[in-house]
Every structure is written in C-alpha cells, then in structure tokens.
Design an enzyme around this catalytic site. Structure first.
Site, mmCIF file in Angstrom:
data_model
loop_
_atom_site.group_PDB
_atom_site.id
_atom_site.type_symbol
_atom_site.label_atom_id
_atom_site.label_comp_id
_atom_site.label_asym_id
_atom_site.label_seq_id
_atom_site.Cartn_x
_atom_site.Cartn_y
_atom_site.Cartn_z
ATOM 1 N N GLU A 139 0.698 -1.207 -0.129
ATOM 2 C CA GLU A 139 0.108 0.015 -0.003
ATOM 3 C C GLU A 139 0.860 1.390 -0.042
ATOM 4 O O GLU A 139 1.824 1.265 0.785
ATOM 5 C CB GLU A 139 -0.808 0.024 1.261
ATOM 6 C CG GLU A 139 -1.593 -1.234 1.644
ATOM 7 C CD GLU A 139 -2.070 -1.508 3.094
ATOM 8 O OE1 GLU A 139 -1.980 -0.187 3.789
ATOM 9 O OE2 GLU A 139 -2.068 -2.326 3.570
ATOM 10 N N ASP A 171 -7.065 8.378 2.073
ATOM 11 C CA ASP A 171 -6.801 8.127 3.155
ATOM 12 C C ASP A 171 -6.642 9.133 4.247
ATOM 13 O O ASP A 171 -6.906 10.453 3.874
ATOM 14 C CB ASP A 171 -5.238 7.269 2.927
ATOM 15 C CG ASP A 171 -4.668 6.640 4.390
ATOM 16 O OD1 ASP A 171 -5.538 5.818 4.913
ATOM 17 O OD2 ASP A 171 -3.803 7.264 5.079
ATOM 18 N N THR A 207 -2.227 -2.725 -3.796
ATOM 19 C CA THR A 207 -2.093 -3.472 -4.831
ATOM 20 C C THR A 207 -2.952 -4.726 -4.747
ATOM 21 O O THR A 207 -3.469 -4.904 -3.675
ATOM 22 C CB THR A 207 -0.608 -4.178 -4.942
ATOM 23 O OG1 THR A 207 -0.536 -4.896 -3.922
ATOM 24 C CG2 THR A 207 0.426 -3.200 -5.196
ATOM 25 N N TRP A 253 -12.528 -6.532 -0.248
ATOM 26 C CA TRP A 253 -11.377 -7.465 -0.367
ATOM 27 C C TRP A 253 -12.192 -9.113 -0.384
ATOM 28 O O TRP A 253 -11.642 -9.799 -0.999
ATOM 29 C CB TRP A 253 -10.343 -7.436 0.747
ATOM 30 C CG TRP A 253 -9.526 -6.272 0.732
ATOM 31 C CD1 TRP A 253 -9.809 -5.087 1.449
ATOM 32 C CD2 TRP A 253 -8.423 -5.770 -0.559
ATOM 33 N NE1 TRP A 253 -8.890 -4.173 0.947
ATOM 34 C CE2 TRP A 253 -8.064 -4.533 0.010
ATOM 35 C CE3 TRP A 253 -8.063 -6.562 -1.524
ATOM 36 C CZ2 TRP A 253 -7.054 -3.893 -0.727
ATOM 37 C CZ3 TRP A 253 -7.106 -5.812 -2.352
ATOM 38 C CH2 TRP A 253 -6.582 -4.618 -1.856
#
Lengths: 455, 64
Positions: free
Chosen positions: A9, A57, A66, A418
C-alpha cells in the site's frame, strides 16, 4: 518460496501549485483525481479492474493498495501499475480543472515525508500462518527490520538543529516504538494490525509500516524478497540467535544517520555489530536454512542480489547508484553539488530530494535517470501497462478484477470489498470469497454469465 | 628492491600506462562530463523557479 499472499500500500503525497493567490483545498484536488480514475461515479473508495483498491486515506492522501499477488515480481509490477494509474488520473484532473478555470499543476509524490516533518506510509502486507507465536516471531524480525534500511531506504535530506544531513531512510526518524498497534501515533518497528482478509483461524496478516516507499523496482524487489525469505525461515522454526539489539528504536535512527555504514550498534549480549554485519548474519542463516531445499528462480535470484548488494555496500557503495534508491539519490545530489558548486543547504537540493519521487514521468527525477539508462529495472513496461487493466491470474484478485470489468462493461451496479462481491439486482446474494489463493469460483462464473446474458 | 622502490616502480608503470591510454581516456572522460552536464541541465529544467518556496509549501497531513 512459501506460497504466500503479498500486498503493498502506498500513500502518496499531494500538492497543487498555482501562481494564483487563492488556495484550492486539497479535498477538491483529490475529487478531481478520483474522477480521473473512476469516471462513472464519484467515490472516494473504489476497487479497480486490476483488483487493486484506490481510496482517500487519513490526511487527504490518495492511496493505492495492490491486488493480492502470489509472487514478488508480480507485486513489483502491480505497485508500478498503481503509479501509472495515478499519473493518468493526474493528467485528466489537470485538464478538467483547467476547463473549470483552475490553472496550476498537481504534483504527486511516492515518498514518506513532507517539509514540515509529517509522515505517511508505504505498508507491506504478508499473509502468515496463524499458529505461530507472534511475539517470538516479532523478536526475531526486529533486528532485520532495523537494519534492512541500508538497501531499502529511499534517502532524505534532513535538517536537525540547524545542520543539514542526509538520512538513509525517510521513515526511520519517525519510528518510536518496538511493537504497537498504532500507525498514526508512536509508529513502531512491528505493527500488530491483523486483518488477514482471509480465514482468520488459519492466517494472520503481518503489516509492516517501518519501510520507505521506493521508486526503484530493484529496491522494492529486494525489500519484499529478503523479507519473504526471512519470514519463511522463521515460520519453519529455524532458530535466530544472538541478533537481538540492545535498543532497536535507537539503533534504527543511528543507522539511518551513519553514511559510513561502519558504526556498530549495541547488541543485547554486549557485543557490537554494524548493520552490514547483522544483514550478513541473516543472509547466512537463510542460506543455511535453504541449503538442502529446492530453490525456485526468484529465491535464487534474491539470494544473489542480497549478497551482491551487501558486498557493494561494504566496498564500493557508489556502484549501487543504479539499484538502490538512497544511493541513487545520494550520488546524484553529490554530483549536482560538485558541478554547480553548491552545498546541502541549496534550495535546489531540497527540491531535487522531493522531485526524485514525482510520479509524473516527464518531470520526476527518478524517471529522468531511467530515461537516460541509469536505472536497473526488474520488470518490463508492457507488463506494467497490462497490469493497469487486468488482475493477477493466480489469486482472488482475478475474481474481483474480472467481475468489476464485466459489470462496468455492462453498466451494472455492484459493491465489492477484499472478501466479497455483490451484484445489485442479483437476488440478495453476497458472494463471500475468503480464500485469497482461489482464482476460480463457480458462484462467480454463474454470476458473470448472468450479467452476459443481459437478463 | 625495497618496498619503497617497488612502490615507486609501480607508480611509474601506472603513470606510463595512463599516458599511453591518454587520448581515449580523455575522450571518454569528456563524454562522461558532457553526459553529466546534459543530465544536470535536464534536471535544472524541471525544477521550479522558486525551489525554496515550493519545498516550503509542500506540507501534508500525517497519514496512515
């Protein structure tokens, strides 16, 4: 190498530079950037057709994570693909802003610090076995993480009580604890955040926040590759003895400041070793551990490069200017100072230090060096270009990426994370995908053919 | 031969060798110098005019 899921990241630094007086809030610039990446709807959290995640963020940084990769070469490719995606969105954003009457330039940096001493991270993620004793595991890893900066650091020109000096690592000065769960205050060598995005009874996540963001593919490759080998060795219970540091937090800062690489740090057993010596001990341990095992090509290659780099660091450091970020930067700045007759305090030096990390390829200094053939690369540009659109083929990222691409193509709305995929209007079913190693799934094939049939 | 003499002889040999190779070495040195100058000029071109101001303005919020 063990079968493992890797992820990287990066939080990118962002600034808008304009001749006009009125300041544009960064939130607005970020909005334009997101529009450049996700054209159909504005959102500050999105998964992409290559399986990666792009989001805003803490602290208004664009961040790219990724997709799940199961090998290190692929990880380097997908990390670079993230840079290219952001570069494209930068160009689109500037154009749209100009249409809206906002004139200026966006700069995006893959680095870890600003000029006021704030820091933001490049996090490495390694899926590890749940059953290991995490505390003992951490103790064995700490001296490795403290010393690997000598070949993973990105370099930084710093000022301390009026004196300007070159630090090997951008992150090291911001590390203040051995082990902690926080990433925003008292950053630590070992972070305990544990979100495996997988069956938590079998796996946990090792979240590494101590490293620098790297421009060099070679540096990224070596950073993740050596770490993966160390993890495998420790997971297999191979003993690591005599490398405990007396004060790891102090050692990480001292090593960052020692450009001679010759000053030893104190060990718990009263001895004193240099960072190179500690790294050599780890290398020898890994070589012994692997001696009677079959080694894949990447493992062999990492071992060769690791040894090569340690030898060069010891004897002819400047010869690593093609491979290791901090050496590349340091050598360039020195050449510049000699040729232009200036010193570390020249504002152009600070500017070059920053511009090294500019991801815009016709402006960033790393990319100027690359164009001149002065950088050693690991992967090919055509593979990076392919990875902008398409996911890794051997992990769960394939399911996610294919799903997103097809749903977008057919204008279907959906939500993904995810570990799940959900197609709106496809019953109430949320498809859970808890195995990050699974790249095929009957339920998702069914869903995709449903989308294709256009019902 | 004393070690000092040996050292002197070696230095002499080295100097002679360098002299023999001189034109090529000078040519190569000149090329490297030109390449470096060229690269530094390219870098100068991409640096903002007011480097000091630019870097000072580069302030982010802490992340992560």
């Amino acid at each position: 190498m063990h079968n493992r899921i890797y992820g990287l990241e990066n939080e990118y630094g962002l600034i808008f530079s304009s001749r006009e007086k009125s300041a544009i809030p960064l939130e607005r610039i970020l909005g334009y950037l997101f529009e450049g990446i996700i054209s159909n709807s504005w959102s500050s959290n999105a998964f992409l057709s290559n399986g990666a995640r792009f989001y805003q963020d803490t602290g208004c940084h664009p961040e790219y994570a990724t997709p799940e990769c199961d090998n290190i070469i692929e990880l380097v490719i997908y990390d670079k693909a993230g840079e290219r995606i952001i570069e494209t969105s930068l160009n689109i954003a500037e154009k749209k802003m100009a249409e809206d009457g906002i004139v200026g330039h966006i700069f995006i940096y893959k680095n870890n610090t600003d000029s006021a001493g704030n820091t933001y991270g490049c996090h490495e993620n390694y899926l590890i076995a749940r059953h290991i004793d995490f505390w003992r595991f951490s103790e064995r890893l700490i001296p490795f993480f403290v010393t690997r900066q000598i070949y993973t650091g990105a370099g930084k020109v710093l000022k301390e009580s009026g004196k300007t000096y070159f630090s090997i690592s951008q992150r090291a000065p911001h590390i203040n604890q051995k082990i902690s769960c926080s990433t925003t205050s008292s950053r630590s060598i070992i972070n305990t955040r544990d979100e495996p995005h997988a069956d938590a009874e079998r796996y946990r996540r090792l979240h590494v926040i101590v490293g620098d963001a790297n421009m060099s593919e070679y540096t990224t490759y070596l950073k993740v590759g050596t770490t993966a080998l160390i993890l495998q060795m420790i997971e297999d219970g191979y003993p690591v003895r005599g490398l405990d540091l007396d004060d790891p937090v102090r050692a990480i800062k001292d090593i960052a400041k020692d450009l001679t690489l010759k000053r030893p740090v104190r060990m718990e057993n009263g001895k004193a070793l240099t960072a190179i010596e500690i790294q050599r001990s780890y290398l020898e341990l890994v070589q012994d551990y692997l001696a009677d095992k079959e080694k894949d090509e990447v493992t062999k290659n990492i071992l060769i490069k690791w040894e090569y780099v340690l030898n060069k660091l010891e004897n002819n450091r400047s010869e690593l200017s093609r491979e290791i970020d901090w050496v590349t930067k340091y050598e360039l700045l020195n050449t510049f100072m000699t040729e232009k007759g200036c010193d570390w305090d020249d504002p152009r030096i600070a500017m070059m230090d920053l511009q090294y990390h500019d991801i815009k390829r016709n402006r960033g200094i790393y990319y100027l060096l690359d164009k001149e053939g002065l950088i050693e690369r690991i992967v090919e540009e055509k593979d990076i270009q392919h990875a902008i659109e398409y996911p890794p083929q051997n992990t769960r990222a394939k399911l996610r990426g294919d799903f997103i691409r097809i749903a977008n193509m057919k204008n279907r709305s959906y939500s993904v994370d995810w570990t799940y995929l959900k197609l709106d209007g496809y019953g109430e079913e949320t498809v859970l995908c808890m195995d990050p190693f699974a790249s095929s799934d009957r339920r998702i094939e069914k869903m995709l053919s449903y989308i294709f049939s256009g019902r | 031969m004393s070690s000092q003499e040996r050292e002197r002889k070696r230095t002499k040999e080295k100097t002679e060798k360098t002299e023999e190779a001189k034109p090529a070495v000078v040519e190569k040195g000149k090329k490297i110098k030109e390449d470096i100058d060229d690269l530094l000029d390219k870098i100068d071109d991409v640096l903002e005019e007011n480097a000091e101001e630019f870097v000072k303005n580069y302030v982010q919020k802490g992340g992560e």
